[in-house]
Design an enzyme around this catalytic site. Structure first.
Site, short mmCIF file in Angstrom:
data_model
loop_
_atom_site.label_atom_id
_atom_site.label_comp_id
_atom_site.label_asym_id
_atom_site.label_seq_id
_atom_site.Cartn_x
_atom_site.Cartn_y
_atom_site.Cartn_z
N GLU A 90 0.83 -1.20 0.00
CA GLU A 90 0.00 0.00 0.00
C GLU A 90 0.87 1.25 0.00
O GLU A 90 0.59 2.23 -0.72
CB GLU A 90 -0.92 0.02 1.23
CG GLU A 90 -1.88 -1.15 1.30
CD GLU A 90 -1.35 -2.30 2.13
OE1 GLU A 90 -2.14 -2.92 2.87
OE2 GLU A 90 -0.13 -2.59 2.05
N ASP A 236 23.51 -35.47 -6.86
CA ASP A 236 23.33 -34.43 -7.89
C ASP A 236 24.23 -33.22 -7.72
O ASP A 236 24.33 -32.40 -8.63
CB ASP A 236 21.87 -33.96 -7.89
CG ASP A 236 20.88 -35.08 -8.22
OD1 ASP A 236 21.31 -36.08 -8.82
OD2 ASP A 236 19.70 -34.95 -7.86
N ALA A 307 8.79 -39.77 3.64
CA ALA A 307 8.78 -39.67 5.10
C ALA A 307 8.01 -38.43 5.55
O ALA A 307 7.23 -38.47 6.51
CB ALA A 307 10.20 -39.63 5.64
#
Length: 368
Positions: A90, A236, A307
């Site tokens: 705002e 990875d 999990a």
């Protein structure tokens, strides 16, 4: 004030576009001439501002705001971006509008706050600017900021609550944290059409398309933390940073007991990183309890992800499904403790869309 503004981040630029919906004039119950804003168009603009912004404003929500002049013309917009400024949406819009805000209408995605913290209350800024009407889409459940709409109405401003399911969805992570006192967990998965996340030889790059992977970068940038297991780090060697220029880096959370060699990217010092040396979900939740996180993006494999699902932690699942078949290989879900169909986990489809050659599905987890 939606929350305590305690944590900062590097600045970035903001872009905004101009949209002028069709309007018409009418008299309200008090006989005052009001411009009828095309609220559907206005809300679409608010949604666009929020979804295209590559940042999170945690611990606050990414609120968006629009200011329309007395003739219905869009004067200014604002996004709460704590990477750039502590100002709420705002206030950002009011500063852009300047004196043109006098007698104008402000449309806000979330009820303006009535709380003074590290910034002033938004209701005070709206009143001081001479705004004539406030329209908001989502009520603020935060007790610290309660009473914004009432305060505005008591000051003589016309206040309208026009509920929007779409904007409620935009603020879902913050609303969840405010009402449950824990972050909102999204599990992101890239699969083949037959539900495989890797082929039988372990290869997985890339199952999803370039377009899907680009979408994931925006999802990363809009999250406050990215959670993986040690197995994903070892397999990875990810950086877990959004590949978007000027995007802030979310907290990296690595969960598990395996040792991570010093040379891997997770030790590069380029993003804050938390190691949870445990396989316990309770230990994870305890480690996150006092952190200002609205949204945690889970980029873990099936062991950790399953999990978390079994423990009832996953709130949403996003699946990028590629039009390929592997027939064998690793599936995205493992045993989650269900032995009979009556106990099946129930998910609600929130959205489905084509993204390049893939499909993107968003599901809310309803029953575990």
């Amino acid at each position: 004030m939606r929350d305590n503004d305690e944590f900062g981040a590097p600045p970035m630029g903001l872009r905004w576009c101009c949209l002028t919906p069709i309007t018409r004039a009418s008299l309200n119950e008090e006989g005052r001439l009001m411009i009828d804003i095309d609220i559907d168009s206005a809300y679409r603009h608010l949604i666009s501002l929020a979804t295209s912004s590559p940042f999170s404003s945690a611990p606050n929500p990414t609120v968006t705001a629009l200011i329309y002049g007395a003739d219905g013309t869009l004067i200014a917009d604002g996004v709460h971006n704590r990477n750039l400024s502590p100002d709420h949406a705002e206030v950002v819009a009011l500063k852009k509008a300047g004196s043109s805000a006098q007698g104008a209408t402000i449309v806000v995605s979330l009820e303006p706050c009535n709380h003074i913290g590290s910034t002033g209350a938004c209701v005070d800024a709206i009143i001081d600017a001479g705004i004539a009407r406030v329209i908001y889409a989502v009520k603020d459940p935060n007790p610290k900021a309660a009473g914004g709409a009432q305060r505005l109405a008591e000051s003589g401003i016309i206040v309208e609550f026009r509920e929007s399911n779409e904007l409620t969805d935009i603020h879902r992570a913050w609303l969840h944290r405010i009402t449950t006192s824990r972050p909102y967990f999204i599990w992101k998965i890239a699969t083949s059409l037959d539900g495989r996340i890797a082929a039988s030889d372990g290869s997985s790059q890339w199952i999803s398309s370039v377009q899907s992977r680009a979408d994931v970068q925006l999802l990363r940038a809009q999250s406050d933390a990215i959670l993986v297991g040690t197995g994903t780090v070892l397999a990875d060697n990810p950086t877990l940073r959004p590949r978007i220029e000027s995007a802030a880096s979310p907290l990296r959370i690595v969960m598990g007991e395996s040792e991570i060699p010093a040379g891997l990217n997770i030790h590069d010092g380029k993003s804050p990183t938390l190691f949870v040396k445990s396989r316990s979900v309770d230990a994870l939740m305890g480690a996150l309890a006092d952190l200002p996180l609205n949204q945690v993006l889970v980029e873990a494999g099936p062991t950790l992800g399953s999990a978390l699902m079994a423990a009832g932690v996953i709130d949403e699942v996003i699946i990028y499904q590629a039009p390929i078949l592997l027939g064998a290989g690793k599936s995205w879900l493992e045993d989650i403790g269900i032995t009979t169909i009556a106990d099946a986990a129930h998910l609600q489809l929130l959205a489905a869309s084509a993204i390049g050659p893939d499909f993107k599905f968003r599901y809310r987890v309803e029953k575990m």
